[in-house]
Design a protein around this motif. Structure first.
Motif, PDB file in Angstrom:
ATOM      1  N   TYR A 109       0.863  -1.185   0.000  1.00  0.00           N
ATOM      2  CA  TYR A 109       0.000   0.000   0.000  1.00  0.00           C
ATOM      3  C   TYR A 109       0.896   1.230   0.000  1.00  0.00           C
ATOM      4  O   TYR A 109       1.787   1.365   0.847  1.00  0.00           O
ATOM      5  CB  TYR A 109      -0.890  -0.017   1.232  1.00  0.00           C
ATOM      6  N   ALA A 110       0.677   2.130  -0.966  1.00  0.00           N
ATOM      7  CA  ALA A 110       1.460   3.362  -1.071  1.00  0.00           C
ATOM      8  C   ALA A 110       0.518   4.555  -1.043  1.00  0.00           C
ATOM      9  O   ALA A 110       0.023   4.990  -2.082  1.00  0.00           O
ATOM     10  CB  ALA A 110       2.287   3.368  -2.354  1.00  0.00           C
ATOM     11  N   PRO A 111       0.223   5.095   0.143  1.00  0.00           N
ATOM     12  CA  PRO A 111      -0.682   6.243   0.243  1.00  0.00           C
ATOM     13  C   PRO A 111       0.044   7.566   0.047  1.00  0.00           C
ATOM     14  O   PRO A 111       1.253   7.680   0.283  1.00  0.00           O
ATOM     15  CB  PRO A 111      -1.199   6.129   1.676  1.00  0.00           C
ATOM     16  N   GLY A 112      -0.702   8.571  -0.360  1.00  0.00           N
ATOM     17  CA  GLY A 112      -0.166   9.913  -0.454  1.00  0.00           C
ATOM     18  C   GLY A 112      -0.269  10.607   0.886  1.00  0.00           C
ATOM     19  O   GLY A 112      -1.308  10.545   1.551  1.00  0.00           O
ATOM     20  N   PHE A 129       5.077   1.875   1.161  1.00  0.00           N
ATOM     21  CA  PHE A 129       5.772   3.066   0.685  1.00  0.00           C
ATOM     22  C   PHE A 129       4.890   4.272   0.983  1.00  0.00           C
ATOM     23  O   PHE A 129       3.681   4.135   1.181  1.00  0.00           O
ATOM     24  CB  PHE A 129       6.028   3.001  -0.830  1.00  0.00           C
ATOM     25  N   VAL A 130       5.492   5.448   1.003  1.00  0.00           N
ATOM     26  CA  VAL A 130       4.750   6.685   1.190  1.00  0.00           C
ATOM     27  C   VAL A 130       5.012   7.601   0.000  1.00  0.00           C
ATOM     28  O   VAL A 130       6.163   7.782  -0.408  1.00  0.00           O
ATOM     29  CB  VAL A 130       5.165   7.403   2.494  1.00  0.00           C
ATOM     30  N   LYS A 131       3.937   8.141  -0.543  1.00  0.00           N
ATOM     31  CA  LYS A 131       4.049   9.098  -1.636  1.00  0.00           C
ATOM     32  C   LYS A 131       3.827  10.499  -1.072  1.00  0.00           C
ATOM     33  O   LYS A 131       2.771  10.775  -0.511  1.00  0.00           O
ATOM     34  CB  LYS A 131       3.008   8.785  -2.722  1.00  0.00           C
ATOM     35  N   ILE A 132       4.836  11.373  -1.168  1.00  0.00           N
ATOM     36  CA  ILE A 132       4.679  12.741  -0.704  1.00  0.00           C
ATOM     37  C   ILE A 132       3.891  13.503  -1.761  1.00  0.00           C
ATOM     38  O   ILE A 132       4.387  13.786  -2.841  1.00  0.00           O
ATOM     39  CB  ILE A 132       6.048  13.399  -0.453  1.00  0.00           C
TER      40      ILE A 132
END
Length: 208
Positions: A109-112, A129-132
């Protein structure tokens, strides 16, 4: 564990195509990026045919392509995407229900996230992962560098403003994965393959 396998594959690719298009065009883009050496694609749920596109891509490409769902804002959409065969979930925002579902079904899961606090909250909830978002594409690589300095372990995706000319700047700043939209969605299959190969070469050169 498939979550670990998918996570490693995303990281190994170093890039993923961010796609908003009809099913026929999605297939063409997939053919191009795979030919060019980028084997991860996110199909955006801003398009009504997203679930159908994911199913068809899984059938057509099998293990040659890792297919995820993008712009997933809630649990209902996440369930639909996972049912369609999505192998990761990508979003412009963080949602606890989506995080729970991704952990339950063992997919990345890659949230903003818009702040350090939100990014750490997402990680604690199980984000891979993290999406800036959206500030990365506005401020540039310096934002990534600033966030990585106190939190070097933060696994970051940048999905705005990455080009062949500046991708090395993003990687040097600490970006782990880059999401690429227009540069991997325009032109013929061969045009897309050429663009994908350029990104592939830049990532490989940096990592070497």
């Amino acid at each position: 564990m498939k979550k670990l396998d998918y996570m490693n594959r995303i990281y190994d690719s170093g890039a993923l195509a961010v796609v908003r298009a009809s099913t026929d065009r999605v297939i063409e883009i997939a053919e191009g990026i795979v030919k060019g050496g980028v084997d991860v694609m996110e199909v955006s749920y801003t398009i009504d045919s997203a679930a159908n596109s994911i199913k068809i891509l899984k059938e057509k490409f099998g293990d040659k392509l890792l297919v995820g769902a993008g712009t997933v804002l809630d649990g209902e959409t996440a369930k639909d995407a996972i049912k369609a065969g999505a192998q990761f979930i990508y979003s412009p925002m963080f949602d606890t229900e989506v995080a729970k579902l991704c952990n339950q079904y063992q997919i990345p899961y890659a949230p903003g996230c818009t702040s350090v606090t939100e990014a750490i909250t997402a990680l604690r909830a199980g984000a891979t992962f993290v999406k800036i978002f959206p500030y990365g594409g506005i401020v540039g690589p310096d934002l990534i560098k600033t966030m990585k300095t106190p939190i070097p372990y933060l696994p970051l995706i940048e999905s705005g403003g990455v080009t062949v000319d500046n991708i090395t700047d993003w990687l040097e700043a600490g970006t782990d994965i880059v999401g690429i939209g227009g540069a991997l969605s325009k032109g013929t299959v061969d045009d897309i393959a050429q663009s994908a190969q350029q990104f592939r070469n830049k990532i490989d050169e940096y990592r070497e």
